[in-house]
Design an enzyme around this catalytic site. Structure first.
Site, PDB file in Angstrom:
ATOM      1  N   HIS A   5       0.910  -1.053   0.099  1.00 42.33           N
ATOM      2  CA  HIS A   5      -0.027  -0.010  -0.005  1.00 42.33           C
ATOM      3  C   HIS A   5       0.873   1.168  -0.081  1.00 42.33           C
ATOM      4  CE1 HIS A   5       0.706  -0.409   4.230  1.00 42.33           C
ATOM      5  NE2 HIS A   5       0.237   0.612   4.548  1.00 42.33           N
TER       6      HIS A   5
ATOM      7  N   HIS B   9       1.375   3.830   1.935  1.00 42.83           N
ATOM      8  CA  HIS B   9       2.303   4.680   2.999  1.00 42.83           C
ATOM      9  C   HIS B   9       3.509   4.625   2.716  1.00 42.83           C
ATOM     10  CE1 HIS B   9      -1.758   4.173   5.663  1.00 42.83           C
ATOM     11  NE2 HIS B   9      -1.759   5.175   5.091  1.00 42.83           N
TER      12      HIS B   9
ATOM     13  N   ASP C  71       6.177   4.527   4.816  1.00 39.23           N
ATOM     14  CA  ASP C  71       7.095   3.596   5.520  1.00 39.23           C
ATOM     15  C   ASP C  71       7.125   2.029   4.935  1.00 39.23           C
ATOM     16  OD1 ASP C  71       4.126   3.234   6.255  1.00 39.23           O
ATOM     17  OD2 ASP C  71       4.743   2.086   8.120  1.00 39.23           O
ATOM     18  N   HIS C  72       6.162   1.926   3.802  1.00 37.25           N
ATOM     19  CA  HIS C  72       6.214   0.644   2.871  1.00 37.25           C
ATOM     20  C   HIS C  72       6.709   1.004   1.619  1.00 37.25           C
ATOM     21  CE1 HIS C  72       4.012  -1.710   6.023  1.00 37.25           C
ATOM     22  NE2 HIS C  72       3.570  -0.589   6.205  1.00 37.25           N
TER      23      HIS C  72
HETATM   24 ZN   LIG Z   1       0.066   1.743   6.533  1.00 34.18          ZN
END
Ligand SMILES: [Zn+2]
Length: 289
Positions: free
Chosen positions: A92, A94, A96-97
């Site tokens: 996804h 976000h 941090d990914h």
């Molecule tokens: Zn997330």
């Protein structure tokens, strides 16, 4: 009110902060932990290196933050597996990914694949739910798991393990973001992963869940139902704003996660508003209908 029991309390999971930086989880998978711990990212973001041993190839799932130390650890894990990176998959959007997806994809000469076209980038591959990807000597199933975010995907491996991103976390519970997330979709996604009968859940944050993944998914479903019941119980004593509800329902959790709790609360109230069980507006007091 029934407080659902988290089955993981009796499991032998590493304590917070005690996860090894790099770990081989099964022949198909090595996990590399990014150095970005926080109340929201737990021990840090888990990046997974996935590929059949001996194929000379691997895919990265959730490269995480664009951090030089993390890149070095991921490149070392690829080298250890004797693998060249052939794809970068993202659960996804976000940061941090997904932050490292495009820069690392360019550096490693690998295509980025995600549900969100912006994450996949100009030369990327936009993933569709239900696809089966053939890569790195194995196949990966693309499982739609909207709820935490609208674009969220999980990846099912041939071993039966499922890489679940932020759909399920190794410790505690996840957040249904607001306004993007969707509680009904989230519950459906939990049941969808449960129906796959996963042999393990490899989470975006926190330890891998191998002992009884179905029990964790049952707990997540029960936990969401409990939060909804707590909101309704609070509203039975009178109208409340979102902030008042969070202070009441999340009194036992650290204040630093209250902003995330407020998002899950708004998302749950949206569901209750849509169902006609609550009335009012999220920017003012809400009351029982
Ligand atoms: Zn997330």
């Amino acid at each position: 009110m029934q407080i659902p029991a988290d089955p993981r309390v009796s499991w032998d999971l590493p304590a917070p902060g005690a996860m090894p930086r790099t770990a081989d989880l099964e022949p198909l998978v090595t996990r590399v932990l990014a150095p970005n711990p926080s109340p929201m990212t737990l021990d840090g973001t888990n990046t997974y290196v996935v590929g059949a041993p001996g194929s000379g190839q691997a895919a990265l799932v959730d490269p995480g933050p664009d951090d030089p130390a993390h890149l070095a650890a991921v490149e070392a894990a690829l080298a250890e597996r004797g693998a060249r990176c052939v794809a970068v998959l993202v659960t996804h959007h976000h940061g941090d990914h997904a932050e490292a997806a495009l820069p690392w994809g360019a550096r490693l000469g690998a295509q980025v694949a995600a549900a969100d076209p912006q994450v996949a980038g100009p030369g990327g591959r936009v993933l569709e739910p239900g696809q089966r990807l053939t890569l790195a000597g194995t196949t990966v199933g693309v499982v739609p798991t909207p709820g935490h975010t609208a674009d969220h995907l999980a990846f099912r491996l041939e071993s039966g393990a499922v890489l679940v991103g932020d759909h399920v976390l190794g410790r505690g519970t996840s957040v249904v973001t607001h306004p993007e997330g969707d509680v009904l979709a989230y519950l459906e996604s939990l049941r969808r992963v449960h129906d796959l009968g996963p042999s393990a859940l490899y989470c975006g944050h926190g330890p891998e869940l191998t002992e009884d993944p179905g029990a964790v998914l049952d707990f997540y479903l029960a936990h969401r139902a409990m939060r909804e019941e707590q909101l309704l119980a609070a509203l039975r004593t009178g109208p409340r704003t979102v902030d008042e509800l969070v202070a009441e329902v999340y009194a036992a959790v650290p204040r630093e996660v209250w902003p995330a709790a407020a998002q899950s609360t708004r998302a749950t109230l949206d569901k209750l508003l849509a169902e006609g069980r609550v009335e009012g507006r999220l920017d003012g007091p809400v009351r029982l209908a």
